[in-house]
Design an enzyme around this catalytic site. Structure first.
Site, PDB file in Angstrom:
ATOM      1  N   ARG A 287      -7.393   6.814   2.318  1.00 48.34           N
ATOM      2  CA  ARG A 287      -6.437   6.378   3.248  1.00 48.34           C
ATOM      3  C   ARG A 287      -6.921   7.061   4.724  1.00 48.34           C
ATOM      4  NH1 ARG A 287      -4.960   2.992   0.456  1.00 48.34           N
ATOM      5  NH2 ARG A 287      -2.802   2.343  -0.259  1.00 48.34           N
TER       6      ARG A 287
ATOM      7  N   GLU B 237      -4.474   1.699  11.161  1.00 50.80           N
ATOM      8  CA  GLU B 237      -4.864   0.325  10.705  1.00 50.80           C
ATOM      9  C   GLU B 237      -3.952  -0.591  11.119  1.00 50.80           C
ATOM     10  OE1 GLU B 237      -7.048   1.579   6.635  1.00 50.80           O
ATOM     11  OE2 GLU B 237      -5.965  -0.480   6.601  1.00 50.80           O
TER      12      GLU B 237
ATOM     13  N   HIS C  16     -10.800  -2.269   4.875  1.00 50.45           N
ATOM     14  CA  HIS C  16     -10.109  -1.739   3.789  1.00 50.45           C
ATOM     15  C   HIS C  16     -10.184  -2.676   2.617  1.00 50.45           C
ATOM     16  CE1 HIS C  16      -5.984   0.302   2.699  1.00 50.45           C
ATOM     17  NE2 HIS C  16      -6.706   0.143   1.775  1.00 50.45           N
TER      18      HIS C  16
HETATM   19  P1  NAP Z   1      -4.834   9.170  -8.631  1.00 53.32           P
HETATM   20  O1  NAP Z   1      -5.319   8.972 -10.049  1.00 53.32           O
HETATM   21  O2  NAP Z   1      -3.586   9.776  -8.515  1.00 53.32           O
HETATM   22  O3  NAP Z   1      -5.722  10.526  -8.255  1.00 53.32           O
HETATM   23  C1  NAP Z   1      -5.582  11.116  -6.892  1.00 53.32           C
HETATM   24  C2  NAP Z   1      -6.443  12.467  -7.180  1.00 53.32           C
HETATM   25  O4  NAP Z   1      -5.870  13.207  -6.073  1.00 53.32           O
HETATM   26  C3  NAP Z   1      -5.483  13.160  -8.295  1.00 53.32           C
HETATM   27  O5  NAP Z   1      -6.845  13.885  -9.065  1.00 53.32           O
HETATM   28  C4  NAP Z   1      -4.965  14.592  -7.473  1.00 53.32           C
HETATM   29  O6  NAP Z   1      -4.760  15.602  -8.079  1.00 53.32           O
HETATM   30  C5  NAP Z   1      -5.583  14.550  -6.275  1.00 53.32           C
HETATM   31  N1  NAP Z   1      -5.185  15.138  -5.320  1.00 53.32           N
HETATM   32  C6  NAP Z   1      -3.916  15.185  -4.640  1.00 53.32           C
HETATM   33  N2  NAP Z   1      -3.499  16.104  -3.671  1.00 53.32           N
HETATM   34  C7  NAP Z   1      -4.738  16.542  -3.557  1.00 53.32           C
HETATM   35  C8  NAP Z   1      -5.245  17.489  -2.540  1.00 53.32           C
HETATM   36  N3  NAP Z   1      -4.504  18.016  -1.785  1.00 53.32           N
HETATM   37  N4  NAP Z   1      -6.683  18.037  -2.534  1.00 53.32           N
HETATM   38  C9  NAP Z   1      -7.356  17.406  -3.491  1.00 53.32           C
HETATM   39  N5  NAP Z   1      -6.940  16.610  -4.582  1.00 53.32           N
HETATM   40  C10 NAP Z   1      -5.712  16.067  -4.582  1.00 53.32           C
HETATM   41  O7  NAP Z   1      -4.897   8.214  -7.679  1.00 53.32           O
HETATM   42  P2  NAP Z   1      -6.309   6.859  -7.747  1.00 53.32           P
HETATM   43  O8  NAP Z   1      -5.616   5.818  -8.579  1.00 53.32           O
HETATM   44  O9  NAP Z   1      -7.648   7.331  -7.863  1.00 53.32           O
HETATM   45  O10 NAP Z   1      -6.095   6.402  -6.068  1.00 53.32           O
HETATM   46  C11 NAP Z   1      -6.496   7.311  -5.054  1.00 53.32           C
HETATM   47  C12 NAP Z   1      -6.170   7.002  -3.791  1.00 53.32           C
HETATM   48  O11 NAP Z   1      -6.963   5.882  -3.340  1.00 53.32           O
HETATM   49  C13 NAP Z   1      -4.710   6.243  -3.569  1.00 53.32           C
HETATM   50  O12 NAP Z   1      -3.666   6.962  -3.345  1.00 53.32           O
HETATM   51  C14 NAP Z   1      -5.136   5.133  -2.590  1.00 53.32           C
HETATM   52  O13 NAP Z   1      -4.605   5.689  -1.090  1.00 53.32           O
HETATM   53  C15 NAP Z   1      -6.545   5.039  -2.304  1.00 53.32           C
HETATM   54  N6  NAP Z   1      -7.169   3.641  -2.636  1.00 53.32           N
HETATM   55  C16 NAP Z   1      -7.614   2.868  -1.817  1.00 53.32           C
HETATM   56  C17 NAP Z   1      -8.171   1.596  -2.013  1.00 53.32           C
HETATM   57  C18 NAP Z   1      -8.911   1.055  -0.902  1.00 53.32           C
HETATM   58  O14 NAP Z   1      -8.759  -0.364  -0.742  1.00 53.32           O
HETATM   59  N7  NAP Z   1      -9.828   1.478   0.064  1.00 53.32           N
HETATM   60  C19 NAP Z   1      -8.108   1.316  -3.172  1.00 53.32           C
HETATM   61  C20 NAP Z   1      -7.155   1.981  -3.943  1.00 53.32           C
HETATM   62  C21 NAP Z   1      -6.697   3.133  -3.817  1.00 53.32           C
HETATM   63  P3  NAP Z   1      -3.467  16.037  -9.076  1.00 53.32           P
HETATM   64  O15 NAP Z   1      -3.666  15.192 -10.168  1.00 53.32           O
HETATM   65  O16 NAP Z   1      -3.610  17.535  -9.225  1.00 53.32           O
HETATM   66  O17 NAP Z   1      -2.199  15.682  -8.300  1.00 53.32           O
END
Ligand code: NAP
Length: 317
Positions: free
Chosen positions: A236, A265, A283
């Site tokens: 993000r 955005e 995006h």
């Molecule tokens: P996820 O499985 O929940 O993974 C997020 C990771 O970030 C978890 O391992 C979490 O650790 C970690 N985290 C949280 N706070 C942190 C911090 N302060 N420092 C370092 N790591 C931290 O989520 P996901 O499905 O992989 O998705 C991740 C993000 O990608 C989404 O939230 C979304 O915003 C973005 N995304 C973007 C697109 C796009 O179109 N560009 C598409 C899909 C997703 P913990 O387990 O310890 O909480």
């Protein structure tokens, strides 16, 4: 009046057919995000809202919808557009679409890593200038990706791990910030952020946008990175302080950035557009045909489950 299902933006055709199968009246927006006034007007009286990340779902929206609202189904895994506490207070379930877009987002991340490191757009621009050119031993040299290059993954969750899987095939050395939800991997070294930034040749962001991660990558964080390093953001925009990033890219504090997401955005800072050392996409992380189908159908399934009094497949609250 019978409550309706409100879909502010058109989903895929198959998902729209699923919406109609719910059996309630359906109010549907168009391709583009509705104006705020139209969003609030069309939400009034809804039992379910199947929205996307462009709709801000806050207390004002929830109150405009009314007390019959049962579920807000976000067609995205990130839900920083939703005030989850305000929804929970009002007894409204919130759902998202985790898991179904990991591969697509990780693929685009690798695309940005390769395009940025190997200067694909510089090469493309050179050819389009239609000036004479010839292969040269010093021409358009970039960062070798598959030479034991260190990839630093900030947010070792579903997408972060999918990126690691791809990076292994490129012989990248992987370091990552520790994650409570992810099992440790033997070939990944877990480092706190400051050390990860200092050691990585490519830093890629995959944490959610929260109050804790807003501007996680600020001027001080960028100064910790190597001057040859590349920053990739497909998470993000708000995780990066864009003013600080522009300055770092201009001054050579870091070498380049590949960005799929932006702080404000859909506005893209014109200074980013002018920099030669950025690769920018609008995006597109989850923008694969099959992926979007899975996201839209999962989102509708979440709404349908809550309306049927069942536990939704992928709840947030
Ligand atoms: P996820 O499985 O929940 O993974 C997020 C990771 O970030 C978890 O391992 C979490 O650790 C970690 N985290 C949280 N706070 C942190 C911090 N302060 N420092 C370092 N790591 C931290 O989520 P996901 O499905 O992989 O998705 C991740 C993000 O990608 C989404 O939230 C979304 O915003 C973005 N995304 C973007 C697109 C796009 O179109 N560009 C598409 C899909 C997703 P913990 O387990 O310890 O909480």
């Amino acid at each position: 009046m019978e409550p309706h299902v409100y879909v502010p933006r058109l989903l895929t055709d198959a998902a729209m057919r699923e919406v109609r199968k719910i059996g309630l009246p359906v109010v549907v927006g168009g391709e583009d995000p509705p104006e705020r006034a139209a969003l609030l007007r069309d939400a009034a009286g809804a039992a379910a809202v199947v929205c996307t990340l462009t709709e801000r779902i806050d207390a004002e929206f929830l109150d405009a919808a009314g007390p019959q609202l049962k579920v807000v189904a976000n067609t995205a895994v990130g839900y920083d557009n939703i005030d989850v506490a305000a929804a929970t207070e009002r007894g409204v379930r919130v759902t998202n679409t985790p898991g179904v877009l990991d591969g697509a987002t990780a693929d685009l991340t690798m695309g940005l890593i390769l395009a940025t490191a190997r200067r694909v757009l510089d090469g493309d621009r050179l050819l389009r200038e239609r000036k004479p050119w010839v292969w040269g031993p010093r021409m358009l040299l970039g960062l070798d990706v598959s030479a034991g290059t260190t990839l630093g993954i900030v947010g070792y969750g579903r997408i972060g791990r999918a990126v690691a899987k791809r990076a292994r095939a490129f012989d990248m050395k992987i370091v990552a910030t520790p994650s409570r939800s992810a099992p440790p991997d033997d070939d990944v070294e877990f480092l706190e952020l400051p050390e990860l930034l200092e050691r990585s040749d490519v830093v890629t962001l995959h944490c959610p946008l929260t109050e804790r991660t807003r501007h996680l990558i600020d001027a001080a964080a960028l100064r910790r990175m190597k001057p040859t390093a590349i920053l990739i953001n497909t998470a993000r925009g708000g995780i990066v302080d864009e003013d600080a990033l522009v300055e770092a890219l201009r001054s050579g504090t870091i070498a380049a950035a590949g960005l799929d997401v932006f702080e404000d955005e859909p506005r893209v800072d014109p200074r980013l557009l002018e920099l030669p050392n950025t690769v920018l996409t609008p995006h597109l992380g989850s923008a694969g045909v099959a992926t979007r189908e899975r996201m839209c159908r999962l989102s509708v399934a979440n709404a349908a489950a809550v309306l049927a009094g069942e536990e939704p497949p992928t709840p947030v609250n």
